[in-house]
Scaffold this motif. Structure first.
Motif, PDB file in Angstrom:
ATOM      1  N   SER A  22     -44.168  30.466  88.078  1.00  0.00           N
ATOM      2  CA  SER A  22     -45.120  29.698  87.504  1.00  0.00           C
ATOM      3  C   SER A  22     -46.605  30.079  87.332  1.00  0.00           C
ATOM      4  CB  SER A  22     -45.083  28.367  88.656  1.00  0.00           C
ATOM      5  OG  SER A  22     -45.453  28.909  89.968  1.00  0.00           O
ATOM      6  N   SER A  23     -46.808  31.241  88.044  1.00  0.00           N
ATOM      7  CA  SER A  23     -48.245  31.756  88.082  1.00  0.00           C
ATOM      8  C   SER A  23     -48.343  32.475  86.734  1.00  0.00           C
ATOM      9  CB  SER A  23     -48.451  32.774  89.032  1.00  0.00           C
ATOM     10  OG  SER A  23     -48.466  32.135  90.283  1.00  0.00           O
ATOM     11  N   THR A  24     -47.218  32.787  86.036  1.00  0.00           N
ATOM     12  CA  THR A  24     -47.414  33.755  84.790  1.00  0.00           C
ATOM     13  C   THR A  24     -46.868  32.823  83.654  1.00  0.00           C
ATOM     14  OG1 THR A  24     -45.071  34.435  85.195  1.00  0.00           O
ATOM     15  CG2 THR A  24     -46.878  35.745  85.774  1.00  0.00           C
ATOM     16  N   ALA A  27     -59.020  37.384  89.843  1.00  0.00           N
ATOM     17  CA  ALA A  27     -58.254  38.262  90.510  1.00  0.00           C
ATOM     18  C   ALA A  27     -58.040  37.711  91.998  1.00  0.00           C
ATOM     19  CB  ALA A  27     -58.599  39.600  90.588  1.00  0.00           C
ATOM     20  N   PHE A  28     -59.000  37.210  92.642  1.00  0.00           N
ATOM     21  CA  PHE A  28     -59.094  36.737  93.992  1.00  0.00           C
ATOM     22  C   PHE A  28     -58.147  35.276  93.886  1.00  0.00           C
ATOM     23  CE2 PHE A  28     -61.008  33.292  96.686  1.00  0.00           C
ATOM     24  CZ  PHE A  28     -61.163  34.120  97.771  1.00  0.00           C
ATOM     25  N   TYR A  29     -58.628  34.541  92.786  1.00  0.00           N
ATOM     26  CA  TYR A  29     -57.688  33.128  92.838  1.00  0.00           C
ATOM     27  C   TYR A  29     -55.955  33.600  92.495  1.00  0.00           C
ATOM     28  CZ  TYR A  29     -56.424  28.746  90.627  1.00  0.00           C
ATOM     29  OH  TYR A  29     -55.759  27.625  90.500  1.00  0.00           O
ATOM     30  N   ALA A  30     -55.736  34.497  91.865  1.00  0.00           N
ATOM     31  CA  ALA A  30     -54.445  34.982  91.772  1.00  0.00           C
ATOM     32  C   ALA A  30     -53.707  35.339  92.879  1.00  0.00           C
ATOM     33  CB  ALA A  30     -54.115  35.986  90.509  1.00  0.00           C
ATOM     34  N   LYS A  31     -54.539  36.344  93.499  1.00  0.00           N
ATOM     35  CA  LYS A  31     -53.959  36.833  94.942  1.00  0.00           C
ATOM     36  C   LYS A  31     -53.360  35.762  95.787  1.00  0.00           C
ATOM     37  CE  LYS A  31     -55.702  39.212  98.826  1.00  0.00           C
ATOM     38  NZ  LYS A  31     -56.612  40.172  99.583  1.00  0.00           N
ATOM     39  N   THR A  73     -57.292  24.794  97.921  1.00  0.00           N
ATOM     40  CA  THR A  73     -58.647  24.363  97.572  1.00  0.00           C
ATOM     41  C   THR A  73     -59.822  25.425  97.565  1.00  0.00           C
ATOM     42  OG1 THR A  73     -57.892  22.036  98.511  1.00  0.00           O
ATOM     43  CG2 THR A  73     -60.174  22.625  98.403  1.00  0.00           C
ATOM     44  N   TYR A  74     -59.677  26.196  98.862  1.00  0.00           N
ATOM     45  CA  TYR A  74     -60.817  27.143  99.008  1.00  0.00           C
ATOM     46  C   TYR A  74     -60.781  28.107  97.763  1.00  0.00           C
ATOM     47  CZ  TYR A  74     -63.349  30.893 101.096  1.00  0.00           C
ATOM     48  OH  TYR A  74     -64.452  31.840 101.439  1.00  0.00           O
ATOM     49  N   VAL A  75     -59.568  28.569  97.336  1.00  0.00           N
ATOM     50  CA  VAL A  75     -59.587  29.983  96.275  1.00  0.00           C
ATOM     51  C   VAL A  75     -59.826  29.071  95.057  1.00  0.00           C
ATOM     52  CG1 VAL A  75     -58.177  31.279  97.639  1.00  0.00           C
ATOM     53  CG2 VAL A  75     -56.874  29.630  96.095  1.00  0.00           C
ATOM     54  N   TYR A  76     -59.251  27.783  94.589  1.00  0.00           N
ATOM     55  CA  TYR A  76     -59.733  27.348  93.255  1.00  0.00           C
ATOM     56  C   TYR A  76     -61.072  27.202  93.216  1.00  0.00           C
ATOM     57  CZ  TYR A  76     -59.962  24.110  89.467  1.00  0.00           C
ATOM     58  OH  TYR A  76     -60.429  23.699  88.307  1.00  0.00           O
ATOM     59  N   LEU A  77     -61.674  26.548  94.471  1.00  0.00           N
ATOM     60  CA  LEU A  77     -63.333  26.202  94.276  1.00  0.00           C
ATOM     61  C   LEU A  77     -63.941  27.549  93.948  1.00  0.00           C
ATOM     62  CD1 LEU A  77     -63.610  23.130  96.690  1.00  0.00           C
ATOM     63  CD2 LEU A  77     -63.123  23.112  94.416  1.00  0.00           C
ATOM     64  N   ASN A  78     -63.720  28.462  94.586  1.00  0.00           N
ATOM     65  CA  ASN A  78     -64.359  29.895  94.541  1.00  0.00           C
ATOM     66  C   ASN A  78     -64.458  30.098  92.953  1.00  0.00           C
ATOM     67  OD1 ASN A  78     -65.475  31.266  96.560  1.00  0.00           O
ATOM     68  ND2 ASN A  78     -63.753  30.386  97.804  1.00  0.00           N
ATOM     69  N   PHE A  79     -62.934  30.000  92.436  1.00  0.00           N
ATOM     70  CA  PHE A  79     -63.091  30.254  91.035  1.00  0.00           C
ATOM     71  C   PHE A  79     -63.454  29.322  90.004  1.00  0.00           C
ATOM     72  CE2 PHE A  79     -60.279  29.396  86.952  1.00  0.00           C
ATOM     73  CZ  PHE A  79     -60.606  30.627  86.466  1.00  0.00           C
ATOM     74  N   ALA A  80     -63.721  28.164  90.380  1.00  0.00           N
ATOM     75  CA  ALA A  80     -64.389  27.158  89.632  1.00  0.00           C
ATOM     76  C   ALA A  80     -66.028  27.435  89.485  1.00  0.00           C
ATOM     77  CB  ALA A  80     -64.138  25.824  90.084  1.00  0.00           C
ATOM     78  N   GLN A  81     -66.587  27.988  90.651  1.00  0.00           N
ATOM     79  CA  GLN A  81     -67.956  28.245  90.775  1.00  0.00           C
ATOM     80  C   GLN A  81     -68.120  29.254  90.012  1.00  0.00           C
ATOM     81  OE1 GLN A  81     -68.559  28.679  95.016  1.00  0.00           O
ATOM     82  NE2 GLN A  81     -70.325  27.054  94.816  1.00  0.00           N
ATOM     83  N   ASP A  82     -67.117  30.350  90.006  1.00  0.00           N
ATOM     84  CA  ASP A  82     -67.261  31.736  89.368  1.00  0.00           C
ATOM     85  C   ASP A  82     -65.979  32.222  88.480  1.00  0.00           C
ATOM     86  OD1 ASP A  82     -67.826  34.294  88.258  1.00  0.00           O
ATOM     87  OD2 ASP A  82     -68.438  35.264  90.346  1.00  0.00           O
TER      88      ASP A  82
END
Length: 573
Positions: free
Chosen positions: A147-149, A79-83, A65-74
């Motif tokens: 799945s990530s690729t 790269a942060f999301y993928a990591k 949730t945290y990493v996806y919402l950071n990505f949705a905002q920006d």
């Protein structure tokens, strides 16, 4: 502050890393303790293992949730999301065995576990129901690792592409949300120019977007073959806990009532004084378009929700007061709108791209409806909170109806006519347009070979024209407009759930307004609080409806017909 406060999830990346490391160790210990051991466990120990598994799944969801919402905002934070997505998948690998091994137990033992695990019966029975589509643990690990690729990577590429797009309109560089809002402009020349501008930019991206569509189709076909699904849409129906027969009945009933759409748009053409109604005229306002700033929208929503239910009011007020909502468009922000359920460790999060249009008011109500549903479903265990799409859209569409009824009370005839037109068009978008989307997907995914841009456009136009019949002329440019619909990329065959929910809500709302069900509100709160712990059939039966009846869909369609008839009476007075 009209942005999310993500510190309620993690204060910073350091705290995230500590939480992730602890979760990783717990997941490793869980695997070490229970893998290949389920058939040896007592019912008491199995229940504890199930609760431990649930806690680990919750923690993983908290991280994602945290990493996806950071990505949705920006969306530059890919790269942060993928990591962290990849790190989370490494943790998830330790948990893969649990559901697979449960499904491999002998019937006597699995049924004994189910009987003992009170509150988890529906979840466990669903695992058994779907087990024929499971692969081996090694195969499942390979699919998880890749799945990530696969489709997820193309979905990310799609999001990053659209969030970065700028549409050159009258000397301004507009975002997707801003250019699409021009289609609601009272000046026809502005709408036409915006439509051409949007289409021109889509055409520049066409090669990339067509490739993404074909890769989504190809991967889904491969998954269906591996898991022995009958068709590309089968897995979606299973997750939605609804039969293809029921979906076919929904589509058939909707298509058989396309005359409602034609009747409305022919009347709108007459009111606007046009000889022909083009696709860019669909959302032309009748009368004066309302401008509603966010604070006004907030007041309207809170008052309408308060009149219906104190639970609706309290959750919505928390959302406004405690930074659950990211409100306005900004550079690199994800387009569209959503409510992310998050986990009971925090609260749901709403993303908007608010542009002060009346439709933004209804989008706000829609997403708050999701938030209310998600927050209420925290009452059941985490493994039971995931609501099938067939009922997930119910609260959102119901919330829109509450707003519609609330604001129409104090309007003059011109304002009322304008509101009715806008609401009917919203219903058409939620119902009939989603049926078009579904039939488009069916034809698209039925093709074994890759499709060209022209072939995709042709299918899109043919399915769209069914809805409008002789009332709206779809221009050649409109043939490109399938390519910006995110559901086709993120969630194939998602869209019929909107139509399902729209008709279900119209049936429920008719029951609510009739006052024949005196305890409607309390039943409805129980309905939402059940989350995914009951089947859609059971949930809808709480109100005396049978979703498997061919006649069920006509209850909602009759309400649509009534709304259009009321609009026609207003326009002729």
């Amino acid at each position: 502050m009209q942005n999310w406060n993500l510190s309620v999830l993690f204060k910073d990346e350091q705290e995230l890393n500590v939480f992730l490391q602890n979760t990783q160790e717990e997941a490793y210990n869980f695997k070490k303790q229970y893998e290949n051991q389920l058939h040896h466990l007592s019912v008491e120990v199995f229940l504890q293992a199930l609760k431990d598994y649930e806690t680990l799944i919750l923690k993983l969801s908290h991280i994602l949730t945290y990493v996806y919402l950071n990505f949705a905002q920006d969306t530059t934070q890919g790269a942060f999301y993928a990591k962290y997505e990849n790190l989370s998948k490494k943790i998830e690998e330790n948990l893969l065995f649990f559901e697979l091994e449960f499904c491999e137990l002998k019937d006597e033992q699995s049924q004994a576990f189910i009987a003992f695990c009170k509150g988890y019966e529906f979840y466990l029975n669903n695992l058994i129901l779907h087990k024929k589509h499971n692969l081996s643990k090694k195969e499942e690990r390979v699919i998880l690792a890749l799945s990530s690729t696969g489709s997820n990577a193309f979905a990310r590429l799609f999001d990053e592409t659209f969030s970065a797009l700028k549409f050159n309109f009258e000397g301004q560089k507009l975002s997707e949300e801003e250019i699409l809002s021009k289609l609601y402009h009272p000046d026809r020349s502005i709408r036409k120019k915006a439509s051409k501008c949007f289409s021109k930019t889509l055409k520049k991206q066409n090669k990339l977007l067509v490739y993404i569509f074909n890769m989504i189709k190809t991967e889904l076909a491969s998954i269906c073959e591996l898991r022995s699904y009958e068709s590309p849409e089968s897995s979606r129906h299973m997750r939605n806990q609804i039969s293809k027969k029921s979906v076919d009945a929904l589509i058939c009933a909707s298509e058989n009532s396309f005359d409602i759409v034609s009747k409305f748009y022919n009347a709108k053409k007459k009111i606007l004084g046009y000889k022909k109604l083009k696709d860019y005229d669909r959302y032309a306002p009748i009368g004066k378009e309302m401008q509603i700033d966010f604070n006004q929208a907030k007041d309207i929503v809170l008052e309408a929700f308060k009149n219906f239910s104190c639970d609706f009011y309290k959750i919505a007020k928390d959302a406004f007061d405690n930074h659950w909502i990211d409100v306005y468009p900004k550079e690199f922000k994800q387009s569209g709108a959503f409510s992310h359920s998050s986990t009971p460790l925090s609260h749901p999060f709403i993303l908007l791209n608010y542009t002060n249009q009346r439709r933004d008011l209804f989008t706000l109500a829609h997403e708050l409806g999701h938030t209310i549903h998600q927050k209420l479903s925290y009452k059941v265990s985490f493994l039971n909170q995931d609501t099938p799409l067939t009922t997930a859209e119910t609260a959102s569409v119901f919330a829109e109806m509450l707003i519609f009824d609330h604001i129409k009370e104090n309007l003059n005839k011109e304002e009322l006519l304008s509101l009715y037109a806008a609401k009917i068009e919203d219903i058409f978008a939620t119902l009939y347009r989603q049926i078009n989307f579904t039939t488009f997907e069916r034809r698209f995914h039925a093709k074994k070979e890759e499709l060209s841009a022209d072939e995709l456009s042709q299918i899109w136009l043919e399915e769209s024209r069914k809805m409008f019949q002789d009332s709206v002329i779809l221009t050649k440019n409109y043939g490109l407009w399938y390519s910006y619909i995110p559901h086709f990329i993120h969630s194939p065959f998602y869209c019929y759930a909107y139509a399902y929910a729209q008709l279900l809500v119209l049936a429920l709302y008719g029951l609510y307004k009739s006052e024949k069900c005196t305890d409607f509100t309390s039943i409805y709160i129980d309905f939402l609080s059940s989350g995914g712990s009951k089947s859609p059939k059971e949930l809808v039966a709480m109100f005396g409806f049978d979703i498997e009846s061919d006649e069920f869909w006509n209850i909602g369609l009759e309400q649509v017909r009534k709304l259009v008839d009321e609009f026609l009476r207003l326009s002729n007075d």
